[in-house]
Design an enzyme around this catalytic site. Structure first.
Site, short mmCIF file in Angstrom:
data_model
loop_
_atom_site.label_atom_id
_atom_site.label_comp_id
_atom_site.label_asym_id
_atom_site.label_seq_id
_atom_site.Cartn_x
_atom_site.Cartn_y
_atom_site.Cartn_z
N ARG A 82 -0.03 -8.94 13.45
CA ARG A 82 -0.51 -8.04 12.82
C ARG A 82 -1.39 -8.39 11.68
O ARG A 82 -2.37 -8.05 11.49
CB ARG A 82 0.59 -7.15 12.17
N ARG A 103 11.48 -5.92 4.41
CA ARG A 103 11.30 -4.72 4.54
C ARG A 103 11.79 -4.15 5.92
O ARG A 103 12.59 -3.08 5.87
CB ARG A 103 9.72 -4.10 4.52
N LYS A 150 0.79 -1.14 -0.06
CA LYS A 150 0.08 -0.08 -0.02
C LYS A 150 0.84 1.44 -0.05
O LYS A 150 0.59 2.24 -0.71
CB LYS A 150 -1.08 0.21 1.26
N ARG A 173 -9.57 0.56 9.34
CA ARG A 173 -9.12 -0.84 9.72
C ARG A 173 -9.97 -1.57 10.50
O ARG A 173 -10.11 -2.77 10.89
CB ARG A 173 -7.95 -0.78 10.59
N ARG A 215 11.79 -0.15 11.21
CA ARG A 215 10.54 -0.41 12.17
C ARG A 215 10.77 -1.57 12.97
O ARG A 215 10.80 -2.82 12.50
CB ARG A 215 9.26 -0.49 11.29
#
Ligand code: AMP
Length: 192
Positions: free
Chosen positions: A146, A128, A14, A89, A134
């Site tokens: 998640r 990533r 996204k 969400r 992160r």
């Protein structure tokens, strides 16, 4: 205005696709994940409470998110439209978002969902994590949590937009360019 919800699980692409969309269509990118990370970095009261949830791979409570989006929309003027990245969400967030846009004399034009299977997501997020810095991208059990939150609480949001006739889904596997081309086709339909 052209307001689009870019939907999909964590790691679906996204963020990457949002950047391409805003460049091509001149829309504003609003990412609740980015807004929350800025609050965490600033050590604001909102950031400190949100961090507790983010560190566990859980969704931040709806009232926090809804207040944050409302503030963002109130402080935003003269835009052609926006890309909603990472929200709504939950179905409650979707209902509130409709009200926030209606108060601005606007609406969500459509949702575009990127479909990627769970195993591929975990692989992509770990990759990533090597560069994103992160913490929530670097721990496999946190990533699975998640994805589970997404499947339980977020996936039903698609039904909300389907029932309004505003849902389109796109294969999230392929090259960035291929996926972007398919997204553009959907956005151009929404512009007609
Ligand atoms: P993201 O960058 O979109 O993957 O979001 C990172 C984390 O921020 C998520 O795992 C959640 O803890 C939190 N978060 C971001 N957006 C939302 C939202 N719309 N509702 C609840 N929690 C969110």
């Amino acid at each position: 205005m052209l307001n689009i919800v870019l939907f999909g699980p964590p790691g679906a692409g996204k963020g990457t696709q949002s950047q391409l969309i805003i460049e091509k269509f001149g829309l504003l990118h609003i990412s609740t994940g980015d807004l929350l990370r800025a609050e965490v970095a600033a050590q604001s009261p909102l950031g400190l409470s949100a961090k507790e949830f983010m560190n566990k791979g859980l969704l931040v409570p709806d009232e926090v998110i809804i207040g944050m989006i409302d503030n963002k929309m109130r402080s935003t003027k003269d835009i052609k439209g926006c890309i909603c990245d990472g929200f709504p969400r939950t179905v409650d967030q979707a209902v509130s978002l409709d009200k926030i846009f209606a108060n601005n004399g606007s609406k969500i034009n459509g949702m575009i969902a990127l479909e990627v299977d769970d195993e591929e997501l975990t692989k992509r997020i770990l990759l990533r994590g090597e560069t994103s810095g992160r913490a929530d991208d670097q721990n496999e059990s946190l990533i699975r949590q998640r994805v589970q939150e997404y499947n339980e609480k977020t996936a039903p949001v698609a039904g909300f937009y389907k029932s309004q006739g505003k849902f389109a889904s796109i294969n999230g596997l392929g090259t960035v360019e291929e996926i972007f081309a398919n997204i553009c086709t959907e956005i151009e339909k929404l512009q007609k």
